[in-house]
Design an enzyme around this catalytic site. Structure first.
Site, PDB file in Angstrom:
ATOM      1  N   PHE A  35       0.724  -1.166   0.064  1.00 15.62           N
ATOM      2  CA  PHE A  35       0.105  -0.090   0.066  1.00 15.62           C
ATOM      3  C   PHE A  35       1.020   1.134   0.214  1.00 15.62           C
ATOM      4  O   PHE A  35       0.779   2.012  -0.677  1.00 15.62           O
ATOM      5  CB  PHE A  35      -0.912  -0.002   1.196  1.00 15.62           C
ATOM      6  CG  PHE A  35      -1.734   1.352   0.966  1.00 15.62           C
ATOM      7  CD1 PHE A  35      -2.773   1.256   0.542  1.00 15.62           C
ATOM      8  CD2 PHE A  35      -1.358   2.304   2.159  1.00 15.62           C
ATOM      9  CE1 PHE A  35      -3.661   2.609   0.784  1.00 15.62           C
ATOM     10  CE2 PHE A  35      -2.153   3.545   2.350  1.00 15.62           C
ATOM     11  CZ  PHE A  35      -3.373   3.802   1.682  1.00 15.62           C
TER      12      PHE A  35
ATOM     13  N   ASP B  83       2.729   1.818  -3.238  1.00 15.00           N
ATOM     14  CA  ASP B  83       1.703   2.318  -4.415  1.00 15.00           C
ATOM     15  C   ASP B  83       1.223   3.689  -4.166  1.00 15.00           C
ATOM     16  O   ASP B  83       1.194   4.500  -5.018  1.00 15.00           O
ATOM     17  CB  ASP B  83       0.285   1.611  -4.287  1.00 15.00           C
ATOM     18  CG  ASP B  83       0.559   0.217  -5.082  1.00 15.00           C
ATOM     19  OD1 ASP B  83       1.637  -0.011  -5.703  1.00 15.00           O
ATOM     20  OD2 ASP B  83      -0.268  -0.872  -4.612  1.00 15.00           O
TER      21      ASP B  83
ATOM     22  N   GLU C  35      25.824 -23.756 -11.336  1.00 18.25           N
ATOM     23  CA  GLU C  35      24.768 -23.112 -11.380  1.00 18.25           C
ATOM     24  C   GLU C  35      23.433 -23.816 -11.641  1.00 18.25           C
ATOM     25  O   GLU C  35      23.631 -24.971 -12.420  1.00 18.25           O
ATOM     26  CB  GLU C  35      25.029 -21.651 -12.123  1.00 18.25           C
ATOM     27  CG  GLU C  35      26.155 -21.167 -11.846  1.00 18.25           C
ATOM     28  CD  GLU C  35      26.365 -20.128 -13.069  1.00 18.25           C
ATOM     29  OE1 GLU C  35      25.220 -19.547 -13.607  1.00 18.25           O
ATOM     30  OE2 GLU C  35      27.565 -19.814 -13.371  1.00 18.25           O
TER      31      GLU C  35
ATOM     32  N   LYS D 192      20.346 -24.810 -13.761  1.00 14.37           N
ATOM     33  CA  LYS D 192      19.733 -24.174 -15.100  1.00 14.37           C
ATOM     34  C   LYS D 192      18.336 -24.086 -15.067  1.00 14.37           C
ATOM     35  O   LYS D 192      17.529 -25.032 -15.007  1.00 14.37           O
ATOM     36  CB  LYS D 192      20.193 -25.545 -16.008  1.00 14.37           C
ATOM     37  CG  LYS D 192      19.870 -24.975 -17.646  1.00 14.37           C
ATOM     38  CD  LYS D 192      20.461 -26.265 -18.426  1.00 14.37           C
ATOM     39  CE  LYS D 192      20.502 -26.067 -19.937  1.00 14.37           C
ATOM     40  NZ  LYS D 192      18.744 -25.724 -20.334  1.00 14.37           N
TER      41      LYS D 192
ATOM     42  N   ASP E 254      14.666 -23.083 -16.434  1.00 11.83           N
ATOM     43  CA  ASP E 254      13.754 -23.417 -17.772  1.00 11.83           C
ATOM     44  C   ASP E 254      12.884 -22.160 -18.122  1.00 11.83           C
ATOM     45  O   ASP E 254      11.669 -21.991 -17.295  1.00 11.83           O
ATOM     46  CB  ASP E 254      12.917 -24.840 -17.322  1.00 11.83           C
ATOM     47  CG  ASP E 254      12.777 -25.243 -18.741  1.00 11.83           C
ATOM     48  OD1 ASP E 254      13.286 -24.933 -20.064  1.00 11.83           O
ATOM     49  OD2 ASP E 254      11.910 -26.139 -18.984  1.00 11.83           O
TER      50      ASP E 254
ATOM     51  N   ARG F 113      17.284 -14.482 -27.314  1.00  9.19           N
ATOM     52  CA  ARG F 113      18.385 -15.397 -27.747  1.00  9.19           C
ATOM     53  C   ARG F 113      18.302 -15.385 -29.732  1.00  9.19           C
ATOM     54  O   ARG F 113      19.296 -15.131 -30.289  1.00  9.19           O
ATOM     55  CB  ARG F 113      18.353 -16.696 -27.419  1.00  9.19           C
ATOM     56  CG  ARG F 113      19.422 -17.672 -28.100  1.00  9.19           C
ATOM     57  CD  ARG F 113      19.049 -19.183 -27.677  1.00  9.19           C
ATOM     58  NE  ARG F 113      19.392 -19.312 -26.316  1.00  9.19           N
ATOM     59  CZ  ARG F 113      20.745 -19.816 -25.968  1.00  9.19           C
ATOM     60  NH1 ARG F 113      21.633 -19.473 -26.805  1.00  9.19           N
ATOM     61  NH2 ARG F 113      20.835 -19.838 -24.597  1.00  9.19           N
TER      62      ARG F 113
ATOM     63  N   TYR G 154      22.900 -14.790 -15.309  1.00  9.08           N
ATOM     64  CA  TYR G 154      24.033 -15.675 -14.821  1.00  9.08           C
ATOM     65  C   TYR G 154      25.370 -15.560 -15.594  1.00  9.08           C
ATOM     66  O   TYR G 154      26.307 -16.239 -15.324  1.00  9.08           O
ATOM     67  CB  TYR G 154      23.531 -17.132 -15.133  1.00  9.08           C
ATOM     68  CG  TYR G 154      23.109 -17.220 -16.209  1.00  9.08           C
ATOM     69  CD1 TYR G 154      23.641 -17.441 -17.707  1.00  9.08           C
ATOM     70  CD2 TYR G 154      21.498 -17.610 -16.461  1.00  9.08           C
ATOM     71  CE1 TYR G 154      23.073 -17.764 -18.777  1.00  9.08           C
ATOM     72  CE2 TYR G 154      20.847 -17.676 -17.699  1.00  9.08           C
ATOM     73  CZ  TYR G 154      21.709 -17.842 -18.845  1.00  9.08           C
ATOM     74  OH  TYR G 154      21.096 -18.049 -20.111  1.00  9.08           O
TER      75      TYR G 154
ATOM     76  N   LYS H 209      21.891 -32.511 -17.605  1.00  9.47           N
ATOM     77  CA  LYS H 209      20.210 -32.361 -17.620  1.00  9.47           C
ATOM     78  C   LYS H 209      19.945 -33.711 -16.549  1.00  9.47           C
ATOM     79  O   LYS H 209      20.501 -34.642 -16.415  1.00  9.47           O
ATOM     80  CB  LYS H 209      19.912 -32.553 -18.925  1.00  9.47           C
ATOM     81  CG  LYS H 209      20.348 -31.592 -19.875  1.00  9.47           C
ATOM     82  CD  LYS H 209      19.957 -30.233 -19.573  1.00  9.47           C
ATOM     83  CE  LYS H 209      18.389 -29.989 -19.824  1.00  9.47           C
ATOM     84  NZ  LYS H 209      18.066 -30.053 -21.466  1.00  9.47           N
TER      85      LYS H 209
ATOM     86  N   CYS I 114       7.831 -43.825 -51.518  1.00  8.22           N
ATOM     87  CA  CYS I 114       7.791 -42.621 -51.014  1.00  8.22           C
ATOM     88  C   CYS I 114       6.275 -42.493 -50.584  1.00  8.22           C
ATOM     89  O   CYS I 114       5.291 -42.512 -51.674  1.00  8.22           O
ATOM     90  CB  CYS I 114       8.290 -41.504 -51.880  1.00  8.22           C
ATOM     91  SG  CYS I 114       7.936 -39.763 -51.182  1.00  8.22           S
TER      92      CYS I 114
ATOM     93  N   CYS J 135       5.311 -39.184 -53.383  1.00  2.00           N
ATOM     94  CA  CYS J 135       5.445 -39.246 -54.772  1.00  2.00           C
ATOM     95  C   CYS J 135       5.376 -40.640 -55.190  1.00  2.00           C
ATOM     96  O   CYS J 135       5.265 -40.977 -56.300  1.00  2.00           O
ATOM     97  CB  CYS J 135       6.627 -38.465 -55.114  1.00  2.00           C
ATOM     98  SG  CYS J 135       7.962 -39.229 -54.782  1.00  2.00           S
TER      99      CYS J 135
ATOM    100  N   CYS K 245      14.039 -40.826 -50.407  1.00  6.69           N
ATOM    101  CA  CYS K 245      13.159 -40.838 -51.895  1.00  6.69           C
ATOM    102  C   CYS K 245      13.990 -40.060 -52.769  1.00  6.69           C
ATOM    103  O   CYS K 245      14.655 -38.809 -52.550  1.00  6.69           O
ATOM    104  CB  CYS K 245      11.978 -39.986 -51.619  1.00  6.69           C
ATOM    105  SG  CYS K 245      11.229 -39.468 -53.266  1.00  6.69           S
TER     106      CYS K 245
ATOM    107  N   CYS L 286       9.715 -34.435 -55.968  1.00  8.86           N
ATOM    108  CA  CYS L 286       8.977 -34.906 -54.700  1.00  8.86           C
ATOM    109  C   CYS L 286       8.523 -33.495 -54.055  1.00  8.86           C
ATOM    110  O   CYS L 286       9.377 -32.793 -53.705  1.00  8.86           O
ATOM    111  CB  CYS L 286       9.644 -35.869 -53.872  1.00  8.86           C
ATOM    112  SG  CYS L 286       8.917 -36.281 -52.389  1.00  8.86           S
TER     113      CYS L 286
END
Length: 664
Positions: A32, A35, A110, A112, A114, A133, A221, A308, A402, A405, A420, A426
């Protein structure tokens, strides 16, 4: 106190409270009261526009509208990380590092996160721009949206460099994501799928006021630039935190690979207690001079690796196997699955790669299969639950023709995939080649996307990528969803692509096995498309790192009469088919046949500048000393083992100044 001083004091006070709340997580004032002060500042700024400041805390609420996000080239390329899924991979990486680096090596571990990668540029302590990126070379300018994120400082404090880039992830904490979804469900909207995609999508919203309503955070980072006055990664993180950035505190400086594994094991369990999505650990070499010594591959830094965490697995039913045709004619079998939730997204399809993979798994339509996300991104089938196989199950018979085609497929000796061979007839191959031609890393044709390419082919307006340059506005404006301005953008984008440099044109042609790096090597050696087209197998394999498979592919491409016609049409239309005169002026063959190892810190040139000078003058740069090394260029802080090995092999050790004399 006059009005201007009062405005400046309010800005400083609000900036500090913002930092306490969003970066330190230690608020010292109620929402408050914050603001009230913000409204007071807004009223004063409205009444006194002469004291306006685009970096004022009042600008965080957004309001700027961005209809088209400008494409910006990164001052320093944003590389991706090599991923590992086992501790053996990390040990192999450490072995590679120690082959190049002398003496003690420390690691920084560090988490990672997401999210959506971002690069922030600061000049004189002020946020100058924020760029996604993109493809690593260039991305989209999303500055107006990033300014609304409270954990991104608009103005820095302390002793910061005059100009630098800082990289990080824009993330959406679980708590904020859940709240957003509750609000969407309440108004009858579909809930968002996962925090990562929602964070990424937020950056491209056209109205920054909408972005400001989302509880996004920015976790930093890595600092990039020149004259940063830091010797280590860990020190740079601490400095960034002092300047006002939100740098995760989980980062740890460790002295051995065993300590790295201890960090990984701890967070593999405790990551579930974090407020953000985390999918692994990033391990970096701490010493920045050692990082410089290790350098980069074409895609990744050699001084870092991402471990990972084990991917989530689910089981579901394989309903049908279908087959896709790629731009090279390669056939990819696809598993069409009963939709299933996996790592925050609904998975309906997974690649089966090739006939060998299908045979190895003995995978059949109707099977119950185990699916995981490779790197938690790409779904893949890892096994079949044979206990649930239907009694009437039949082995999968790989297609012989294929699917597009009807041409009989071929499979070359030593290759896993079927192809193919109908190169010019194609349709998916034709569309795929043109989509590759216009892609960002190739010709980067603005205003032209993959769907439009498919439409142009299906409407018989183009049959190969050279036809793009004969298109007119009148040709394209009747197309579905093609307005007047879109047509103008498409034609102007095609025209602008004539300035794309030759190495990217060669890559755009889509010659099998000729990626970005190979294209650069061929262009550097042969200088023009005519010389490449006339090159024999022997000419090609004598080029550094060009093997017989690549050479055969290049020869086959230019032996095709159809390809010769297409290349000639591109040349006639003004597409760059040789190195520009300006670039040629900076290249010589003075160092041809000579190999250099560059080690240490230099006085007037950076290591990258030295390497570029070597390559521009026909030399080769190597990371390790061998009997084939011509010179070791030694700077300050060079490791003793490199000097010892060079002396043992009687390789000349020269300084930066002596190298410059050789060039002269």
């Amino acid at each position: 106190m006059n009005i201007q001083q009062h405005i400046l004091q309010l800005r400083d006070t609000l900036t500090q409270h913002n930092y306490n709340y969003y970066v330190l997580d230690q608020p010292t004032i109620s929402d408050f009261d914050f603001d009230v002060k913000l409204k007071e500042l807004q009223a004063l700024e409205d009444a006194h526009p002469e004291f306006a400041d685009e970096h004022s805390p009042t600008k965080r609420v957004g309001g700027a509208i961005t209809k088209n996000f400008e494409t910006v080239v990164h001052d320093h390329r944003m590389y991706s990380l090599d991923n590992s899924y086992s501790k053996e991979d990390v040990l192999d990486w450490e072995t590679r590092v120690k082959k190049v680096i002398d003496g003690k090596v420390q690691f920084v571990c560090e988490l990672k996160y997401d999210g959506a990668s971002i690069s922030l540029t600061y000049e004189n302590g002020i946020l100058l721009k924020a760029v996604t990126r993109g493809d690593g070379v260039q991305g989209d300018n999303v500055t107006a949206n990033i300014k609304t994120i409270r954990s991104v400082p608009l103005r820095l404090k302390g002793d910061y460099p005059p100009k630098f880039d800082i990289r990080g992830e824009i993330v959406l904490p679980f708590e904020g994501f859940i709240k957003m979804n509750e609000e969407r469900v309440e108004i009858g909207e579909e809930p968002y799928r996962n925090p990562r995609n929602t964070a990424s999508g937020s950056l491209k919203l056209q109205d920054s006021a909408e972005v400001s309503k989302r509880p996004l955070e920015c976790l930093l980072y890595n600092i990039t630039g020149n004259n940063l006055n830091s010797d280590t990664q860990f020190e740079s993180l601490e400095k960034a935190r002092a300047w006002g950035f939100k740098v995760p505190k989980a980062a740890a400086l460790v002295n051995s690979i065993d300590d790295v594994f201890e960090f990984i094991d701890y967070w593999n369990i405790h990551r579930h207690d974090l407020p953000y999505e985390t999918d692994g650990v990033v391990v970096k070499i701490n010493d920045l001079h050692q990082q410089d010594e290790l350098g980069y591959t074409a895609k990744s830094p050699r001084w870092a690796i991402a471990y990972k965490f084990k991917a989530e697995q689910v089981s579901t039913r394989l309903n049908e196997i279908t087959y896709q045709v790629g731009r090279t004619g390669a056939i990819t079998p696809v598993a069409n699955l009963e939709p299933v939730e996996l790592a925050g997204t609904t998975v309906k399809r997974a690649s089966l790669h090739n006939a060998d993979q299908i045979e190895k798994l003995d995978i059949r339509e109707g099977d119950e299969v185990f699916v995981e996300k490779g790197g938690e991104i790409i779904p893949k089938i890892i096994a079949v639950d044979l206990t649930k196989r239907p009694a009437d199950s039949r082995p999968t018979h790989y297609i012989e023709n294929c699917p597009e085609c009807g041409t009989a497929l071929v499979r070359n000796d030593g290759e896993a995939q079927h192809y193919c061979p109908n190169y010019n007839g194609c349709q998916p191959q034709i569309i795929g080649r043109i989509q590759h031609f216009i892609s960002r890393k190739a010709m980067d044709i603005e205003g032209l996307g993959g769907e439009t390419v498919a439409l142009l082919v299906k409407e018989n307006l183009i049959t190969d990528y050279s036809d793009l340059y004969t298109l007119t506005k009148a040709d394209v404006i009747p197309l579905e969803r093609m307005a007047e301005k879109s047509a103008d953008n498409l034609i102007n984008g095609i025209e602008a692509s004539k300035e794309i440099p030759f190495e990217r044109v060669l890559y755009a042609l889509g010659i099998r096995y000729v990626g970005e790096t190979v294209a650069k090597k061929l262009v550097k050696h042969f200088k023009s498309i005519t010389n490449i087209a006339d090159a024999t197998l022997i000419d090609l394999v004598t080029v550094d790192e060009i093997g017989i498979r690549i050479a055969e592919s290049v020869v086959d491409f230019f032996n095709s009469e159809q390809n010769q016609i297409i290349v000639e049409q591109l040349r006639d239309c003004g597409v760059q088919m040789e190195i520009s005169a300006e670039k040629l002026a900076n290249q010589t063959n003075k160092l041809e046949g000579q190999a250099f190892v560059v080690s240490g810190v230099f006085e007037s040139l950076s290591r990258d500048e030295l390497k570029k000078m070597i390559e521009d003058n026909g030399g080769k740069v190597s990371s390790s000393i061998s009997s084939k090394t011509s010179y070791l260029i030694a700077g300050d802080n060079m490791g003793p083992s490199k000097r010892t090995k060079a002396e043992k092999l009687q390789i000349p050790i020269i300084s930066e100044a002596e190298f410059k004399k050789i060039l002269k």
